[in-house]
Design a protein around this motif. Structure first.
Motif, PDB file in Angstrom:
ATOM      1  N   UNK A 385       0.817  -1.216   0.000  1.00 35.52           N
ATOM      2  CA  UNK A 385       0.000   0.000   0.000  1.00 35.52           C
ATOM      3  C   UNK A 385       0.852   1.269   0.000  1.00 35.52           C
ATOM      4  N   UNK A 386       2.067   1.190   0.559  1.00 38.39           N
ATOM      5  CA  UNK A 386       2.929   2.369   0.595  1.00 38.39           C
ATOM      6  C   UNK A 386       3.413   2.779  -0.795  1.00 38.39           C
ATOM      7  N   UNK A 387       3.192   1.931  -1.802  1.00 45.58           N
ATOM      8  CA  UNK A 387       3.605   2.274  -3.168  1.00 45.58           C
ATOM      9  C   UNK A 387       2.529   3.070  -3.913  1.00 45.58           C
ATOM     10  N   UNK A 388       1.364   3.242  -3.287  1.00 42.50           N
ATOM     11  CA  UNK A 388       0.305   4.071  -3.878  1.00 42.50           C
ATOM     12  C   UNK A 388       0.451   5.510  -3.368  1.00 42.50           C
ATOM     13  N   UNK A 389      -0.203   6.434  -4.065  1.00 37.71           N
ATOM     14  CA  UNK A 389      -0.194   7.823  -3.612  1.00 37.71           C
ATOM     15  C   UNK A 389      -0.924   7.927  -2.275  1.00 37.71           C
ATOM     16  N   UNK A 390      -0.675   9.012  -1.546  1.00 38.00           N
ATOM     17  CA  UNK A 390      -1.310   9.171  -0.233  1.00 38.00           C
ATOM     18  C   UNK A 390      -2.822   9.124  -0.339  1.00 38.00           C
ATOM     19  N   UNK A 391      -3.381   9.781  -1.358  1.00 39.50           N
ATOM     20  CA  UNK A 391      -4.845   9.811  -1.499  1.00 39.50           C
ATOM     21  C   UNK A 391      -5.389   8.413  -1.738  1.00 39.50           C
ATOM     22  N   UNK A 392      -4.743   7.634  -2.608  1.00 39.59           N
ATOM     23  CA  UNK A 392      -5.233   6.283  -2.914  1.00 39.59           C
ATOM     24  C   UNK A 392      -5.062   5.357  -1.716  1.00 39.59           C
ATOM     25  N   UNK A 393      -3.962   5.500  -0.979  1.00 42.17           N
ATOM     26  CA  UNK A 393      -3.752   4.693   0.232  1.00 42.17           C
ATOM     27  C   UNK A 393      -4.905   4.901   1.202  1.00 42.17           C
ATOM     28  N   UNK A 394      -5.283   6.147   1.372  1.00 43.03           N
ATOM     29  CA  UNK A 394      -6.346   6.476   2.318  1.00 43.03           C
ATOM     30  C   UNK A 394      -7.679   5.876   1.879  1.00 43.03           C
ATOM     31  N   UNK A 395      -7.972   5.991   0.580  1.00 45.89           N
ATOM     32  CA  UNK A 395      -9.230   5.435   0.053  1.00 45.89           C
ATOM     33  C   UNK A 395      -9.288   3.926   0.274  1.00 45.89           C
ATOM     34  N   UNK A 396      -8.197   3.233  -0.085  1.00 47.00           N
ATOM     35  CA  UNK A 396      -8.168   1.771   0.029  1.00 47.00           C
ATOM     36  C   UNK A 396      -8.311   1.336   1.484  1.00 47.00           C
ATOM     37  N   UNK A 397      -7.517   1.948   2.375  1.00 46.69           N
ATOM     38  CA  UNK A 397      -7.547   1.562   3.785  1.00 46.69           C
ATOM     39  C   UNK A 397      -8.921   1.810   4.402  1.00 46.69           C
ATOM     40  N   UNK A 398      -9.479   2.987   4.163  1.00 47.77           N
ATOM     41  CA  UNK A 398     -10.779   3.316   4.757  1.00 47.77           C
ATOM     42  C   UNK A 398     -11.889   2.423   4.220  1.00 47.77           C
ATOM     43  N   UNK A 399     -11.846   2.137   2.900  1.00 50.75           N
ATOM     44  CA  UNK A 399     -12.936   1.358   2.301  1.00 50.75           C
ATOM     45  C   UNK A 399     -12.961  -0.067   2.854  1.00 50.75           C
ATOM     46  N   UNK A 400     -11.797  -0.703   2.914  1.00 51.45           N
ATOM     47  CA  UNK A 400     -11.775  -2.092   3.374  1.00 51.45           C
ATOM     48  C   UNK A 400     -11.927  -2.189   4.890  1.00 51.45           C
ATOM     49  N   UNK A 401     -11.464  -1.192   5.617  1.00 54.57           N
ATOM     50  CA  UNK A 401     -11.724  -1.187   7.060  1.00 54.57           C
ATOM     51  C   UNK A 401     -13.226  -1.118   7.324  1.00 54.57           C
ATOM     52  N   UNK A 419      -3.502  -6.112   5.571  1.00 56.96           N
ATOM     53  CA  UNK A 419      -2.805  -5.021   4.905  1.00 56.96           C
ATOM     54  C   UNK A 419      -1.301  -5.211   5.111  1.00 56.96           C
ATOM     55  N   UNK A 420      -0.520  -5.028   4.043  1.00 57.72           N
ATOM     56  CA  UNK A 420       0.928  -5.176   4.128  1.00 57.72           C
ATOM     57  C   UNK A 420       1.564  -3.893   3.597  1.00 57.72           C
ATOM     58  N   UNK A 421       2.416  -3.260   4.411  1.00 55.81           N
ATOM     59  CA  UNK A 421       3.032  -2.004   3.969  1.00 55.81           C
ATOM     60  C   UNK A 421       4.227  -1.680   4.851  1.00 55.81           C
ATOM     61  N   UNK A 422       4.937  -0.613   4.490  1.00 56.22           N
ATOM     62  CA  UNK A 422       5.988  -0.085   5.351  1.00 56.22           C
ATOM     63  C   UNK A 422       5.350   0.551   6.586  1.00 56.22           C
ATOM     64  N   UNK A 423       6.143   0.660   7.618  1.00 53.02           N
ATOM     65  CA  UNK A 423       5.685   1.322   8.841  1.00 53.02           C
ATOM     66  C   UNK A 423       6.063   2.794   8.752  1.00 53.02           C
ATOM     67  N   UNK A 424       5.168   3.607   8.179  1.00 57.43           N
ATOM     68  CA  UNK A 424       5.407   5.046   8.098  1.00 57.43           C
ATOM     69  C   UNK A 424       4.254   5.784   8.756  1.00 57.43           C
ATOM     70  N   UNK A 425       4.353   7.094   8.833  1.00 59.42           N
ATOM     71  CA  UNK A 425       3.344   7.888   9.550  1.00 59.42           C
ATOM     72  C   UNK A 425       1.959   7.750   8.920  1.00 59.42           C
ATOM     73  N   UNK A 426       1.913   7.717   7.581  1.00 55.50           N
ATOM     74  CA  UNK A 426       0.611   7.583   6.903  1.00 55.50           C
ATOM     75  C   UNK A 426      -0.032   6.248   7.241  1.00 55.50           C
ATOM     76  N   UNK A 427       0.768   5.182   7.230  1.00 56.26           N
ATOM     77  CA  UNK A 427       0.228   3.855   7.522  1.00 56.26           C
ATOM     78  C   UNK A 427      -0.228   3.763   8.976  1.00 56.26           C
TER      79      UNK A 427
END
Length: 1022
Positions: A385-401, A419-427
């Motif tokens: 998920x960290x390979x997507x843009x910030x906006x798309x990451x947010x959409x994907x995470x919120x929708x499936x949650x 969900x599999x991603x890097x551990x960053x502030x957005x995630x």
């Protein structure tokens, strides 16, 4: 007799039980005919109390016939279990269908038809005793009764069967016609007291007929599946899964630590799961997260409970793998593969849609919600998920949650998501509150040590190392990578790439040995530089620039085309200029060639390294690619008539990319900095020739946005600035607009140019050619050679394998609104608007529930178009690169040194160019010879593209005329050059007069159809 016939009934019943739930098996086994009648009486009382009473008397013939059948079977098989599995399904189906009036009516009608086909068997009991072979007919009847119930149960036990009923039942019930036909033939066998040979003949013909009927159903399902999969256009994620699985296969045991992790086990256990069943697996870059995701996918697919397994691997800057829409389309395709019950529902949505490829966010969400609601159990794995843009990451995470967290309390773990991603502030923000597993150095320590042991053994064989040295190197690498699999991989590739023991020892020295990812990349770049000649190094850097700045993943044959472009001669010289070495030989482990021919960087971190270390200057590369695309499109191959020779020579290998992305590279590469002055001057010259060669003089007044004006400010002083502004606005719209653009809105002739080239290419393939020639074409242009003409369509690039597939697809663009009746010509050819299609349905297919069918309105379509055209592609902000030396001309030995010509003057005017190819393009504007003559009016043109555009104005393929059934013709006979002009004519007062005879005929046909409908009782099964 009872034993032999009982065995036939046993086999049929055992096959039937295989498709039943354990609960249903137990309930059916205990059901009697009295239970069935009691259930029907209770249904009737309930419906009476709710004032929605159905005519259950229709069931009497069926119940009488099936009761007599049961009594006869019990006598001859000496068992009541067989008939219990007749009463049980009937009882259950009536109870389930009673919740939806339309479905209950349809089920009653079907049972009524079955009752009419069944004989009353008690009168034939003596016949069965005197002619034992007749009992075979009873077993055949049993097969058909259970087959009917198997199909019906599969349908009515879908979680969302009520929501899908109106869309799917008509097609689904067609499967019953063959069964009911067989029942009628059974009745004839009994009534005519058939001989044994007649029964055997019937059995054989029945098998043949069943096979034929099943084949027809299968073919129809394949056709529908093909349409739906083309509409979904899912990303081929299986390629990524195969690649990652192969990595694990080479090192058995990799990642197994995750399966025994307590947090993972709680999420994964099919019987019990954490609530909500959401898990976040995270770690540092290069920790092997994607490999672990592929392991989870495989383990899920092995579960005995057979849940639906859905997975997706996100990829940076890859449109087919970096956004919610692409993810959703792929999951829908995977759901369909594992749940064929969705096919009819998705097929109707596909037919209703005006989109050749599913892109509407609201429709995507609607389909996903429906498909997941119809899914009994599913595991969803989303990696990267960290390979997507910030906006798309947010959409994907919120929708499936939301999807999982909103599950009802009765089934809280029906859907599980990883969900599999890097551990960053957005995630951390997106996945706050979820159960999580952070990959530590201790977690994958054993996997890395095993990997290092295998690689050290290979190194030992290569350099004849001692056992102790082998173990020491393996231990040093394993302990230094700090849990980063990618770093370990790069180190071992670097060590294995050494050509001598001295080189190996140098790489293992403490001050050289890499301790982090970028250090490993540096060592690889050092080795490339040391081992490569100057030209080889330049080629490697060219490849890196392409891979970093390309606006979509490039296929190897496209890269070969870029390498083969000769700007001085304005030609493509594939045989002389293409790479003769593999990409890995040039760039080593920094690139990977995928199985589909796509060349990619080994990891996203490699892209950041190349930019941060100054190996790739983003602004300079985008400017270079913009100039290259524009210069390439100014070649004579695109200005003169295309030919088969040019196709076979590969002159058009880079065409698809250049016509779509010249504007993206232009916007990303514009710079006012002094360091890019030379490149900007070359770009301006190329643009002037480009606009001059391809300008169509559009009459539309384009609305120029403030953003566009600001972006093009660097070109403000140029004499062709106004044309450039309009060309940019028009080209952007072509890339986004899914409708028909008007001719006067198209500023450049690139659509016509591409169309004429593709016609020649397709004509080359259509004519009888040697297999070797076809192979030459596919090597240069790929396998999917038949492509959509619309710039905004994904199939403009990806294409199809046949003209038939492509033409069907293009029809969806031109006439996207289709009739739902597949036997109607309105389904094949479609309609230009939803209103036109709705009128057709109302007039041609008058049915009582026609008003219940939902179709998109004109307002919906306009809103959809508005949503698409209002989106503007974000222009990537230039990333600051570290200072590096400016590009220099290749150094040549003194004996061959010559002064490079930097000015090319036009002899007809005062213009001066820095490149000969731009001068060559400019000189065409001074040509006095006009060799291209219009075949209609004789007008002459300098360029063939101008002649083609002019001739289209003569073409009038749309006529106001047509035959009537009485032999007369309707319409005034006038011809028009476009369908929209013909439509406007028909809307006029004169056009209404033209259509009057046709509408009279349609009204008469409608009245005749309604009269026939009123006097004839329809057979719902035919």
């Amino acid at each position: 007799m009872a034993t032999s016939q009982g065995s036939a009934f046993d086999r049929t019943l055992e096959d039937f039980k295989k498709n039943l739930k354990k609960k249903d098996q137990n309930n059916f086994k205990m059901t009697t005919f009295s239970d069935l009648k009691q259930s029907i009486a209770e249904l009737q009382a309930k419906q009476h109390s709710q004032r929605r009473l159905q005519n259950l008397n229709r069931l009497k013939p069926f119940l009488e016939a099936i009761e007599q059948y049961g009594k006869v079977v019990e006598v001859f098989c000496n068992s009541s279990e067989f008939v219990a599995f007749v009463w049980g399904p009937i009882k259950l189906l009536l109870q389930v269908a009673s919740a939806y009036a339309e479905a209950f009516t349809e089920l009653l009608d079907t049972y009524e038809n079955i009752g009419e086909s069944l004989p009353l068997l008690l009168q034939y009991q003596d016949l069965f005793h005197s002619k034992p072979h007749m009992v075979q007919v009873l077993s055949l009847m049993y097969e058909d009764i259970l087959k009917f119930h198997r199909i019906a149960l599969a349908y009515f036990q879908q979680p969302l069967w009520k929501q899908m009923f109106d869309a799917t039942w008509k097609t689904y019930k067609s499967r019953f016609s063959g069964i009911i036909s067989n029942m009628s033939r059974h009745r004839s066998l009994i009534e005519n007291q058939a001989t044994l040979s007649q029964i055997e003949d019937f059995r054989e013909s029945r098998l043949i007929e069943n096979d034929r009927f099943e084949a027809e159903i299968k073919n129809e399902e394949l056709r529908r599946s093909h349409s739906v999969y083309n509409w979904l256009r899912a990303t081929s994620i299986d390629t990524d899964q195969y690649h990652l699985s192969k990595i694990r296969a080479d090192y058995p045991g990799t990642g197994r630590w995750l399966l025994v992790n307590p947090t993972f086990k709680k999420w994964f256990d099919p019987q019990y799961a954490t609530i909500p069943p959401l898990l976040w697996l995270n770690g540092i870059p290069g920790a092997g997260k994607s490999v672990l995701a592929s392991l989870v996918v495989e383990e899920t697919q092995k579960l005995a409970s057979k849940p639906v397994t859905l997975f997706f691997y996100c990829k940076h800057n890859k449109p087919s793998q970096d956004n919610f829409i692409a993810l959703a389309r792929t999951l829908l395709a995977q759901l369909l593969q594992q749940d064929k019950g969705l096919l009819l529902y998705l097929y109707q949505k596909c037919c209703d849609s005006v989109e050749p490829v599913l892109t509407s966010p609201s429709l995507v969400e609607e389909l996903l919600v429906h498909a997941f609601a119809n899914c009994k159990a599913a595991y969803i794995i989303v990696d990267g998920l960290d390979e997507c843009s910030r906006a798309e990451r947010k959409i994907i995470a919120q929708w499936f949650r939301k999807l999982v967290e909103d599950l009802p309390s009765s089934e809280p773990d029906r859907l599980r998501c990883l969900f599999v991603s890097q551990d960053d502030s957005a995630a951390r923000k997106d996945f706050s509150g979820l159960a999580s597993i952070k990959i530590t150095t201790d977690d994958n320590k054993g996997d890395i040590e095993e990997y290092c042991r295998v690689e050290a053994n290979n190194l030992k064989d290569l350099f004849k190392l001692s056992d102790e040295r082998e173990r020491t190197i393996a231990s040093n690498v394993a302990s230094s990578v700090k849990g980063m699999f990618l770093l370990a991989k790069l180190i071992w590739i670097n060590l294995s790439g050494q050509t001598s023991m001295v080189g190996l020892d140098q790489e293992l020295e403490p001050n050289v040995f890499p301790k982090e990812i970028n250090a490993a990349y540096r060592r690889i770049m050092v080795r490339i530089n040391q081992q490569a000649s100057r030209s080889r190094m330049e080629d490697a850097l060219m490849l890196f620039g392409l891979l970093v700045c390309a606006k979509r993943p490039l296929k190897w044959h496209e890269i070969q085309g870029v390498k083969s472009i000769n700007l001085d001669d304005q030609s493509v010289e594939l045989e002389r200029r293409k790479f003769v070495v593999a990409p890995k030989d040039l760039c080593e482990s920094l690139v990977e060639l995928r199985s589909d021919g796509t060349l990619e960087l080994v990891h996203l971190t490699a892209k950041f390294f190349l930019v941060d270390e100054g190996h790739v200057d983003l602004v300079a590369e985008d400017m270079k690619l913009a100039t290259l695309c524009i210069d390439y499109l100014n070649f004579p191959a695109f200005l003169d008539p295309p030919s088969e020779t040019r196709v076979l020579d590969g002159d058009y290998v880079f065409m698809d990319y250049a016509v779509l992305y010249w504007i993206r590279h232009l916007e990303a590469g514009i710079s006012n900095e002094a360091s890019y002055e030379r490149q900007m001057k070359q770009l301006m010259e190329s643009l002037e020739a480009f606009i001059d060669q391809h300008w169509t003089s559009p009459s539309t007044n384009f609305a120029i946005s403030k953003r566009t004006s600001e972006k093009l400010q660097a070109f403000k002083s140029l004499p062709f600035y106004d044309e450039l502004e309009r060309a940019v606005v028009s080209s952007r719209k072509q890339l986004r607009f899914f409708g028909n653009m008007k001719k006067e809105e198209i500023a450049l002739d690139l659509v016509d140019t591409v169309g004429t080239v593709r016609k020649v290419l397709e004509a080359t393939l259509a004519s009888p050619i040697e297999p070797s020639i076809r192979q030459r074409v596919e090597e240069k242009y790929g396998d999917f050679l038949f492509k959509c003409p619309r710039f905004s369509c994904v199939f403009f690039t990806t294409g199809f394998q046949s003209t038939e597939e492509r033409d069907r697809h293009v029809t969806q663009h031109e006439r996207p609104f289709r009739c739902m009746d597949e036997s109607c010509t309105g389904f094949v050819f479609g309609f230009l608007s939803a209103g036109e299609r709705d009128r057709h349905v109302k007039e041609t297919h008058p049915v009582p529930d026609a008003q219940d069918q939902e179709f998109p309105t004109d307002q919906d379509v306009q809103q959809s178009m508005a949503n698409k055209t209002s989106e503007e592609e974000a222009v990537a902000a230039p990333v600051e690169a570290s200072e590096s030396e400016p590009e220099a001309e290749p150094r040549r030995p003194p004996k061959t040194k010559r002064v490079r010509q930097t000015e090319f003057k036009c002899h007809h005017c005062s213009k001066i160019y820095s490149k000969s190819n731009n001068l060559a393009s400019h000189l065409r504007t001074h040509a006095t010879e006009r060799p291209y003559r219009c075949r209609e009016c004789g007008k002459s043109f300098v360029r063939d593209s101008d002649r083609i555009r002019h001739e289209k104005g003569h073409m009038k393929n749309y006529f106001c005329s047509g035959p009537l059934k009485n032999g007369d013709r309707w319409g005034c006979g006038k011809a028009f050059s476009r369908s929209d002009i013909l439509d406007n004519h028909h809307k006029s007062k004169m056009g209404q007069t033209c259509l009057h005879p046709l509408r009279q005929q349609e009204e008469q046909e409608q009245q005749a159809a309604q009269s026939a409908l009123a006097t004839k009782i329809p057979n719902i099964l035919n």
